[in-house]
Design an enzyme around this catalytic site. Sequence first.
Site, PDB file in Angstrom:
ATOM      1  N   LYS A  67      14.082  13.664  21.489  1.00 31.00           N
ATOM      2  CA  LYS A  67      13.228  14.052  20.369  1.00 31.00           C
ATOM      3  C   LYS A  67      13.950  15.029  19.450  1.00 31.00           C
ATOM      4  O   LYS A  67      14.519  16.028  19.911  1.00 31.00           O
ATOM      5  CB  LYS A  67      11.935  14.693  20.885  1.00 31.00           C
TER       6      LYS A  67
ATOM      7  N   ASP B   2      11.830  -3.166   5.578  1.00 31.12           N
ATOM      8  CA  ASP B   2      13.044  -3.520   4.844  1.00 31.12           C
ATOM      9  C   ASP B   2      14.225  -2.640   5.258  1.00 31.12           C
ATOM     10  O   ASP B   2      15.379  -3.034   5.098  1.00 31.12           O
ATOM     11  CB  ASP B   2      12.826  -3.375   3.337  1.00 31.12           C
TER      12      ASP B   2
ATOM     13  N   ASN C 172       4.247   0.594   8.678  1.00 32.71           N
ATOM     14  CA  ASN C 172       3.493   0.418   7.444  1.00 32.71           C
ATOM     15  C   ASN C 172       2.020   0.210   7.769  1.00 32.71           C
ATOM     16  O   ASN C 172       1.614   0.272   8.923  1.00 32.71           O
ATOM     17  CB  ASN C 172       4.067  -0.752   6.634  1.00 32.71           C
TER      18      ASN C 172
ATOM     19  N   LYS D 122      14.219 -17.489  -2.066  1.00 35.87           N
ATOM     20  CA  LYS D 122      14.216 -17.631  -0.606  1.00 35.87           C
ATOM     21  C   LYS D 122      13.962 -19.062  -0.154  1.00 35.87           C
ATOM     22  O   LYS D 122      13.728 -19.322   1.022  1.00 35.87           O
ATOM     23  CB  LYS D 122      13.204 -16.657  -0.004  1.00 35.87           C
TER      24      LYS D 122
ATOM     25  N   LYS E 143      10.454 -14.556  -5.566  1.00 31.50           N
ATOM     26  CA  LYS E 143      10.635 -14.701  -4.119  1.00 31.50           C
ATOM     27  C   LYS E 143      10.597 -16.173  -3.716  1.00 31.50           C
ATOM     28  O   LYS E 143      11.372 -16.632  -2.859  1.00 31.50           O
ATOM     29  CB  LYS E 143       9.528 -13.919  -3.407  1.00 31.50           C
TER      30      LYS E 143
ATOM     31  N   PHE F 139       4.667 -14.606   2.146  1.00 29.51           N
ATOM     32  CA  PHE F 139       3.643 -13.755   1.542  1.00 29.51           C
ATOM     33  C   PHE F 139       4.331 -12.715   0.672  1.00 29.51           C
ATOM     34  O   PHE F 139       5.394 -12.204   1.033  1.00 29.51           O
ATOM     35  CB  PHE F 139       2.816 -13.042   2.626  1.00 29.51           C
TER      36      PHE F 139
END
Length: 401
Positions: A289, A279, A209, A341, A337, A323
């Site tokens: 490959k 995730d 990301n 959590k 969240k 975060f």
Amino acid sequence: MVNQKNILLCVSGGIAVYKACALTSKLTQKGANVKVIMTESASKFVSPLTFQALSRNPVYTDTFDEKDSEKIAHIDLADWADLILVAPATANIIGKIANGIADDMLTTTLLASHSPIYVAPAMNVHMYQHPAVMENMRRLEEWGYHFIEPGAGYLACGYVGKGRLEEPETIIKVLEEHQSHNLLLSGKRVLVSAGPTREKIDPVRFFTNRSTGKMGFAIAHVAAEMGAEVTLVTGPTEQKVKNNRITRVDIETAEEMYQRMHEFFSESDIVIKAAAVADYRPKTVYSQKMKKQPGEWNMEMERTKDILKSLGERKTNQFLVGFAAETNTPLEYGLNKLEKKNLDAIVINNVAEEGAGFGADTNIVTYVNRFQEKEELSIASKTEIARKLFILIDRDLRADN
């Protein structure tokens, strides 16, 4: 908090030098031991004798004017200072410091110093906004310099805008606040996660990301500055650790981050999970490959472990902060969240907002604790955001006790 502190005031040349005189006087009145270095240009605005009278100490203007034959002045001053304040800081002096130029007493001393350095810029509004000046300030901030932003108002050049040296009272207030926060986390053990993860497809390709790790590294560095012993678990990033209170642990995958965060969790007092963890990961990882084939290629993905949720289930006395980097209804997702959590606080930001995205040097966040008390932190450098977050965390820890 400046009483009995050794403060080295570095004065560069600009019309705002007159404010540095008042600053010297007020610091001395508060019990600080002040020594002054002036550039040649600064001496054209105000005589060194003025600063000598106000500080009751010799004023340093020339690298080669050694006042004590047993000491090298710029090394001795650098070692003497508890903190260094550059005020006013011109565009020229900021550029010199940012590029390692040491061609006078002021810049030579700064290069030799290991003390906290505070920079109070003063210049024309267009100079302050010039890309070169902004880049130089960004670089210095990355190196750990603290900036006291200039005020907005009427400037000596006739313009009205940002660039006026902040008032002496405000500068001193900033110094006092920072000094009071320096031991805020003394004795605490802080665990921070940062950066992205990489989920392997084959020996050549991986999923990742846009995270650069800047926010997590800023949190780790500020925690260390505030007296904590820090463990930083980080994914692949170009960010560097600049404090020996930080133990860096490098990982690559979400599974590796899961294992390392759990390894250090039980011995931690404050845990901040700022990393952007994948995730999902490919269900099948190829040892060779993958070659290009005609048509489409569908890849089956599987869920990675929810690190934050698993830490929330394990926590005993840890203060756990997550975060929530969102692009759609961030507050709603963040609050969800926080509850699901079992967090003590959540830091919510909209990464689509200008100045708050991945890779930016600034951030805009909302801090929400478990009582759903919200604190909006407006756009600021990630270092400054981190500092404000720890002040809020300390507040909530004290409330719990």
